[in-house]
Design an enzyme around this catalytic site. Structure first.
Site, PDB file in Angstrom:
ATOM      1  N   ARG A 146       0.863  -1.186   0.000  1.00 47.80           N
ATOM      2  CA  ARG A 146       0.000   0.000   0.000  1.00 47.80           C
ATOM      3  C   ARG A 146       0.893   1.228   0.000  1.00 47.80           C
ATOM      4  O   ARG A 146       1.916   1.276   0.713  1.00 47.80           O
ATOM      5  CB  ARG A 146      -0.906   0.030   1.240  1.00 47.80           C
ATOM      6  CG  ARG A 146      -2.076  -0.933   1.196  1.00 47.80           C
ATOM      7  CD  ARG A 146      -3.127  -0.538   0.152  1.00 47.80           C
ATOM      8  NE  ARG A 146      -4.268  -1.458   0.122  1.00 47.80           N
ATOM      9  CZ  ARG A 146      -4.349  -2.551  -0.635  1.00 47.80           C
ATOM     10  NH1 ARG A 146      -3.355  -2.886  -1.431  1.00 47.80           N
ATOM     11  NH2 ARG A 146      -5.421  -3.312  -0.594  1.00 47.80           N
ATOM     12  N   GLU A 190      -2.655   7.617  -4.723  1.00 48.56           N
ATOM     13  CA  GLU A 190      -3.079   6.999  -5.991  1.00 48.56           C
ATOM     14  C   GLU A 190      -4.576   7.134  -6.267  1.00 48.56           C
ATOM     15  O   GLU A 190      -4.994   7.093  -7.429  1.00 48.56           O
ATOM     16  CB  GLU A 190      -2.680   5.521  -6.027  1.00 48.56           C
ATOM     17  CG  GLU A 190      -3.456   4.632  -5.053  1.00 48.56           C
ATOM     18  CD  GLU A 190      -3.014   3.167  -5.101  1.00 48.56           C
ATOM     19  OE1 GLU A 190      -1.805   2.905  -5.005  1.00 48.56           O
ATOM     20  OE2 GLU A 190      -3.898   2.299  -5.234  1.00 48.56           O
ATOM     21  N   HIS A 235      -0.997  -0.067  -9.549  1.00 45.69           N
ATOM     22  CA  HIS A 235      -1.676  -1.027  -8.669  1.00 45.69           C
ATOM     23  C   HIS A 235      -2.179  -2.255  -9.445  1.00 45.69           C
ATOM     24  O   HIS A 235      -3.353  -2.590  -9.398  1.00 45.69           O
ATOM     25  CB  HIS A 235      -2.840  -0.348  -7.932  1.00 45.69           C
ATOM     26  CG  HIS A 235      -3.147  -1.000  -6.615  1.00 45.69           C
ATOM     27  ND1 HIS A 235      -3.415  -0.296  -5.471  1.00 45.69           N
ATOM     28  CD2 HIS A 235      -3.233  -2.307  -6.253  1.00 45.69           C
ATOM     29  CE1 HIS A 235      -3.655  -1.126  -4.474  1.00 45.69           C
ATOM     30  NE2 HIS A 235      -3.546  -2.358  -4.931  1.00 45.69           N
TER      31      HIS A 235
END
Ligand SMILES: NC(=O)c1ccc[n+]([C@@H]2O[C@H](COP(=O)([O-])OP(=O)(O)OC[C@H]3O[C@@H](n4cnc5c(N)ncnc54)[C@H](O)[C@@H]3O)[C@@H](O)[C@H]2O)c1
Length: 334
Positions: free
Chosen positions: A233, A262, A294
């Site tokens: 993360r 993000e 991601h």
């Protein structure tokens, strides 16, 4: 009953429609759930959300007011959901606690080797018919040290690959994983891991205890020529501090599949808009940095498992069954 699924990628959509087909209709939206889009859920008892949904107090209030009672999150991490508010509002929340950890671990390795061996630069050069090797020198990993922060499912899969490369293994976690110990991993304090590792990979969840785990002092404690990979993360790394260290010419390579700001960027096409995020804009200019959007989980195997588990979570909710995927159980019906 029709389920509303937010944040569905184009090639994820047929998998979701197929998995739900025997049980429910499903309406797939490509928009992410946030304060602007939450009103669309009005009238849907069950919704499904993706990793960059913002399930904060206001969004949860809007969902509850619109009649939503169950949220089926299609990810392992749930740092984007205010579980206390969900519980207070009587919303059931489930996630996918297990899917292929190999999807993420293999991608973390893809980033590690890509930055080490300058694959993106090399490919860009050969497209220009520039076949020089200057600046493309990497390092053997065999005999060097991999430091794994978080040795749960993904960290263990990452460790197995590191073992295959012939690396020495250091681990840091609140609990030792016997499978990693059996591979020769030595558990150490994080300061020792930072100081001795040539490759550092992050696999802890984002919690208040792990927010900015990699801050300025952690970065300074790492070897100047270390490789740093984050596929967990974005909030685990203080990105401004990382940019400062990169400006000083440090690190062989940094591979980031996640970024702390993000949300609102990743998964979207922003190519025709003015860049507003100066930190990300600077980050992608470093020749030793690779940023991806991601996508570590994004294999057909993992997405099928995520979707199948989401269908099971919905069916469990409807049948009043509990499973390990439930984060906030259904309030007792009066
Ligand atoms: N990039 C992606 O596509 C993607 C996909 C899936 C998961 N992830 C991230 O990867 C993370 C790890 O997933 P997993 O399936 O391996 O989870 P896991 O629960 O199996 O492993 C997490 C490990 O972190 C350790 N840990 C937890 N809190 C800690 C703390 N405060 N200090 C030290 N160690 C701590 C746990 O003991 C555990 O061993 C997820 O939380 C998620 O954020 C990213």
């Amino acid at each position: 009953m029709e389920i509303l699924a937010f944040g569905v990628q184009a090639d994820e959509r047929p998998l979701i429609e197929k998995a739900f087909a025997a049980h429910h209709d499903v309406r797939c939206l490509d928009v992410f759930l946030n304060e602007d889009t939450a009103p669309i859920a009005a009238g849907y008892e069950i919704i499904s959300t993706s990793v960059n949904a913002s399930l904060n107090n206001r969004v949860l209030q809007t969902l509850a007011a619109g009649g939503t009672q169950m949220i089926a999150q299609r990810s392992t991490g749930f740092n984007n959901i205010d579980l206390q508010v969900a519980e207070r509002l009587g919303l059931t929340v489930a996630r996918v606690s297990y899917y292929s950890p190999y999807s993420v671990a293999e991608f973390a390795w893809t980033l590690a080797t890509a930055v080490n061996r300058r694959i993106v630069r090399a490919s860009n050069r050969t497209r220009d018919f520039d076949f020089r090797l200057d600046g493309l020198m990497g390092r053997d990993l065999r005999g060097r040290t991999a430091g794994v922060l978080g040795t749960g499912k993904i960290g263990e899969a990452f460790t197995r690959i590191a073992h295959g490369f012939g690396m020495n293994l250091l681990g840091w976690d609140v609990a030792e994983n016997p499978e990693c110990v059996a591979l020769g991993m030595k558990y150490v304090g994080k300061e020792q891991l930072f100081a001795e590792s040539d490759l550092i990979s992050l696999h802890v969840p984002l919690l208040s205890a792990t927010h900015h785990l990699i801050d300025a002092s952690a970065l300074r404690a790492m070897k100047d020529d270390a490789i740093l990979v984050n596929s967990s993360r974005g909030g685990l790394i203080d990105t401004d501090a990382l940019v400062s260290e990169l400006r000083a010419g440090r690190f062989t390579g940094v591979g980031l599949d996640v970024y702390e700001a993000e949300a609102g960027l990743f998964f979207l096409d922003k190519s025709l808009e003015a860049v507003e995020d100066d930190t990300l804009a600077r980050l992608v200019t470093f020749p030793n940095v690779v940023v991806t959007s991601h996508q570590a989980y994004y294999t057909v195997d993992a997405v099928n498992q995520i979707v199948d588990a989401t269908v099971r979570n919905v069916l469990d909710y409807q049948a009043g069954r509990r499973s390990e995927n439930v984060l906030v159980p259904a309030a007792p019906r009066s």
